[in-house]
Write a protein that holds these residues in place. Structure first.
Motif, PDB file in Angstrom:
ATOM      1  N   VAL A 171       1.382 -23.666 -44.287  1.00  0.00           N
ATOM      2  CA  VAL A 171       0.501 -22.786 -43.520  1.00  0.00           C
ATOM      3  C   VAL A 171       0.224 -21.524 -44.320  1.00  0.00           C
ATOM      4  CG1 VAL A 171       0.291 -21.391 -41.424  1.00  0.00           C
ATOM      5  CG2 VAL A 171       1.414 -23.632 -41.330  1.00  0.00           C
ATOM      6  N   ILE A 172      -1.030 -21.170 -44.430  1.00  0.00           N
ATOM      7  CA  ILE A 172      -1.389 -19.922 -45.112  1.00  0.00           C
ATOM      8  C   ILE A 172      -2.180 -19.058 -44.144  1.00  0.00           C
ATOM      9  CG2 ILE A 172      -2.690 -18.862 -47.009  1.00  0.00           C
ATOM     10  CD1 ILE A 172      -1.634 -22.410 -47.448  1.00  0.00           C
ATOM     11  N   ALA A 173      -1.657 -17.867 -43.884  1.00  0.00           N
ATOM     12  CA  ALA A 173      -2.363 -16.922 -43.017  1.00  0.00           C
ATOM     13  C   ALA A 173      -3.044 -15.871 -43.880  1.00  0.00           C
ATOM     14  CB  ALA A 173      -1.390 -16.251 -42.054  1.00  0.00           C
ATOM     15  N   GLY A 174      -4.273 -15.581 -43.552  1.00  0.00           N
ATOM     16  CA  GLY A 174      -5.013 -14.593 -44.338  1.00  0.00           C
ATOM     17  C   GLY A 174      -5.795 -15.265 -45.441  1.00  0.00           C
ATOM     18  N   VAL A 175      -6.590 -16.245 -45.036  1.00  0.00           N
ATOM     19  CA  VAL A 175      -7.379 -16.963 -46.027  1.00  0.00           C
ATOM     20  C   VAL A 175      -8.777 -16.361 -46.078  1.00  0.00           C
ATOM     21  CG1 VAL A 175      -8.385 -19.185 -46.633  1.00  0.00           C
ATOM     22  CG2 VAL A 175      -6.057 -19.066 -45.728  1.00  0.00           C
ATOM     23  N   GLY A 176      -9.097 -15.790 -47.203  1.00  0.00           N
ATOM     24  CA  GLY A 176     -10.442 -15.262 -47.410  1.00  0.00           C
ATOM     25  C   GLY A 176     -10.923 -15.751 -48.755  1.00  0.00           C
ATOM     26  N   PRO A 177     -11.847 -15.034 -49.355  1.00  0.00           N
ATOM     27  CA  PRO A 177     -12.419 -15.530 -50.605  1.00  0.00           C
ATOM     28  C   PRO A 177     -11.496 -15.362 -51.811  1.00  0.00           C
ATOM     29  CG  PRO A 177     -13.363 -13.395 -50.021  1.00  0.00           C
ATOM     30  CD  PRO A 177     -12.459 -13.788 -48.895  1.00  0.00           C
ATOM     31  N   GLY A 178     -10.354 -14.662 -51.678  1.00  0.00           N
ATOM     32  CA  GLY A 178      -9.548 -14.338 -52.843  1.00  0.00           C
ATOM     33  C   GLY A 178      -8.229 -15.080 -52.903  1.00  0.00           C
ATOM     34  N   THR A 179      -7.147 -14.327 -52.791  1.00  0.00           N
ATOM     35  CA  THR A 179      -5.811 -14.882 -52.990  1.00  0.00           C
ATOM     36  C   THR A 179      -5.499 -15.997 -51.995  1.00  0.00           C
ATOM     37  OG1 THR A 179      -5.204 -12.646 -53.633  1.00  0.00           O
ATOM     38  CG2 THR A 179      -3.431 -14.208 -53.359  1.00  0.00           C
ATOM     39  N   GLY A 180      -5.857 -15.786 -50.732  1.00  0.00           N
ATOM     40  CA  GLY A 180      -5.549 -16.786 -49.719  1.00  0.00           C
ATOM     41  C   GLY A 180      -6.165 -18.136 -50.048  1.00  0.00           C
ATOM     42  N   ALA A 181      -7.413 -18.126 -50.469  1.00  0.00           N
ATOM     43  CA  ALA A 181      -8.082 -19.382 -50.812  1.00  0.00           C
ATOM     44  C   ALA A 181      -7.387 -20.059 -51.995  1.00  0.00           C
ATOM     45  CB  ALA A 181      -9.551 -19.111 -51.150  1.00  0.00           C
ATOM     46  N   SER A 182      -7.004 -19.269 -52.979  1.00  0.00           N
ATOM     47  CA  SER A 182      -6.342 -19.856 -54.152  1.00  0.00           C
ATOM     48  C   SER A 182      -4.990 -20.441 -53.788  1.00  0.00           C
ATOM     49  CB  SER A 182      -6.173 -18.801 -55.252  1.00  0.00           C
ATOM     50  OG  SER A 182      -7.439 -18.420 -55.772  1.00  0.00           O
ATOM     51  N   ILE A 183      -4.254 -19.733 -52.954  1.00  0.00           N
ATOM     52  CA  ILE A 183      -2.959 -20.257 -52.517  1.00  0.00           C
ATOM     53  C   ILE A 183      -3.162 -21.566 -51.753  1.00  0.00           C
ATOM     54  CG2 ILE A 183      -0.944 -19.807 -51.047  1.00  0.00           C
ATOM     55  CD1 ILE A 183      -1.471 -16.768 -51.594  1.00  0.00           C
TER      56      ILE A 183
END
Lengths: 243, 243, 243, 243
Positions: free
Chosen positions: B8-20
């Motif tokens: 689960v990844i919380a805080g998915v936006g165009p940057g770090t979250g998407a890469s994770i």
């Protein structure tokens, strides 16, 4: 054709140093430094059997001429090779005793092994790392710290002053050479390493001491980081460690 | 047969979250949390095209019921799956302004997004991580910190109080749940992330901003650490960053 | 009748050391240590004119025999006096230059002046402080740190490794001797001291540099703390300082 | 004629707050804030008997309107008086329990009492301190921290997240308002306070707990520092404390 490269590990004994050497030997020939050849002979055998290449060099890290001679020998043993990574993993210098019983020699041993040794090693390694910025991965210099890098307990003035000093060296080098593309890391290893010498220390589960191969895997990851995202400081401890 | 698992990844936006999300999707189906579905829709497409599986869940991390509902939906969407890893990468809450001009809402936003959000996310994630200790790799909870996790600059009282609070949560959880075999990490991301929104910021070389894929690679390494050598805190910054 | 007592200040020059000496001379005779008698001659005159008593002793803090001889001379000069306070305020050792240009001597100067000097000074002072626990105020050992005690900037590896080491010594001693009733402090002096040598540095208002008398007043306060509430670490900086 | 001035202490109970109030009342009339008047009634009697002046104001620091009303009442009670010093010494918010048993209310209590309360108090105090820079001593804002300001132990996520947040506020304010001549301090009080409620805790000697009067004396020293040598952070612990 990819450039030839080598990794240097100082402080190779039965624990972390040997594991780091084995890990880096999966990609590079490795040069192993220790005061006593007995410390690296077994590791060289291991690596050779696994199809890697390792050469040992006897050196006293607290002595500039000894370190410089070792690096000159490394240059000869691996002609035309760039220095991909250099790891300063020298232990020792650990006199734990009441402050008023410490001799000057015992006190300064912490600094000699850590701060001064780190200085000599870095002065030899950095000019070679500067030539290796075109390798696939950034040239890297890693220092092994300890709990005592951040906290000076009672009776630990010798070891802690050495480890504090080494951390200062690492930090200063990261700030000076990072912008040149050289990756300088300081790893705080906090806990008992799981080696034969510590086999009498038991905390319950078998993995409650630091497995040196696991430390080596993280060192390899640090080496693999591109310069867009360098780690300077990291800690490593077993899951059961109090801190 | 290996147990099924999800990240689960919380805080998915165009940057770090998407890469994770992309990085973890190479091994696990991933559940992506963001307040606005627009933030994860593109990532889900990317992952799907690469042969991975990703499902998005709209949630407000500062609201317990919203987070709990999202985790319940995740349980349904991935029935029988264990929680291998949970990453709290929520940004925002960044009001930089003179202290005397801050409203109470602006000030508390830093805490709500970071400290309180981290609390809700952890309360939902940890009971699930506790059931996953038999997976190949230790169940892991990673929090994304910032420069402001360690240093509160002038006019940053909102964001820094939130990031300091989040670091306290991470530290306390590491000490409570580490001995249970759950890996709790706090990563200090220090520098400008290289995304479209920051394309106007240039420091010379193209890799002088943090590449989010490189951050994700380090998060994956943290996840891969065995419990014999857990990292709790790590920093990440571009090689040119002053610090 | 109150016991006779004396305070020792090492590193007396035109700035902080002189101010500390003057401040402590309001209550105790003071013994002043410096390598060069020129550094303390003026201070002794000042103190004598103000009705206090001060005696100077030439000593090289990095040399155990020199320090021990100085303390033996202090014992003779102040017979029957207990050691109320000892302040290690030695500056110098500040070689700021590119790392690869540092000689071994320049690098080790930071450690010799700070870590090793602090070791010698403490080994001489502590046994005397241990005899003074019945004085009105707890016997106290104060070390002067700097910005570089916490942060090693580029090109500061010599000075910072010395100041980091000194901080380790201070911390270890506080933990070992605090429970014996000896107060060990480390003061981080962060900024430019306002002395003649720095008169060319101007930041606007006249009090934007550190007034050494103000530093001395805080050292006196540290000395005055009862053992129920000891300070170990404190910072001091001018109101305009960036940090 | 010297300007009239007043000191405000928030968090007045039987321990540190009362001692700080008594100490500051030796020079200034003091305004005492506590939620429950019972907490300050006894202190007011003490101060009055000693010839000082003290007035109590009931306030809930986590509520902006309550704090603002209290400061407005202080303005009326001490007309024409400048605010010389403001001390935020609010305790409480200490829920120590397993993380998974914490309710949202319990968790946020740490932040409300510390971070948010510090915010409200500072927003009311700073504009008044800004008008007091012509007093003999710099206007001063002191926050009381704890062991948990630097270290978040297992089960301390609520209290530690609040104390970490308060430290962030203090640091940010020091950087913003220091250059305006306002002194902002953060004192880390590390140990058990010696008050009636802790009388069952014994460590051997009677002074092995923190005497609140000794803490107050150091707070007064912090207040007395001229702006040429401000302390931002200081620790205070009994000589026997492990740390």
């Amino acid at each position: 054709m990819a450039a030839k490269a080598v990794a240097v590990i100082a402080g190779v004994g039965p624990g972390t140093g040997a594991s780091i050497a084995r890990r880096f030997s999966q990609k590079y020939p490795v040069a192993l430094l220790a005061r006593n050849p007995k410390n690296y002979d077994g590791v060289i055998d291991d690596i050779t059997k696994s199809g890697g290449k390792a050469v040992g060099f006897s050196a006293d890290v607290s002595d500039a001429s000894s370190i410089n001679r070792a690096f000159a020998e490394i240059d000869k043993a691996f002609p035309g090779s760039l220095l991909a990574a250099a790891v300063y993993n020298v232990g020792g210098g650990l006199s734990v005793k009441p402050f008023l019983e410490l001799t000057e020699d015992e006190f300064t041993q912490g600094f000699k092994t850590n701060g001064l040794g780190g200085f000599h090693f870095s002065q030899a390694a950095i000019p070679r790392l500067q030539k290796a910025t075109e390798l696939e991965l950034p040239p890297t210099l890693i220092f092994t710290g300890a709990t005592a890098s951040l906290k000076a307990s009672a009776k630990f003035s010798s070891f802690a002053s050495g480890k504090f000093a080494l951390r200062a060296v690492a930090q200063s080098l990261a700030r000076e050479f990072g912008p040149q593309g050289i990756h300088v890391c300081h790893a705080i290893v906090d806990g008992v390493i799981d080696i034969e010498r510590t086999s009498h220390i038991q905390f319950g589960s078998p993995d409650s001491k630091l497995n040196p191969d696991a430390i080596a895997e993280t060192y390899w990851h640090l080496y693999s980081q591109p310069r867009t995202a360098f780690t300077h400081e990291i800690d490593l401890r077993p899951y059961v460690e109090k801190w």
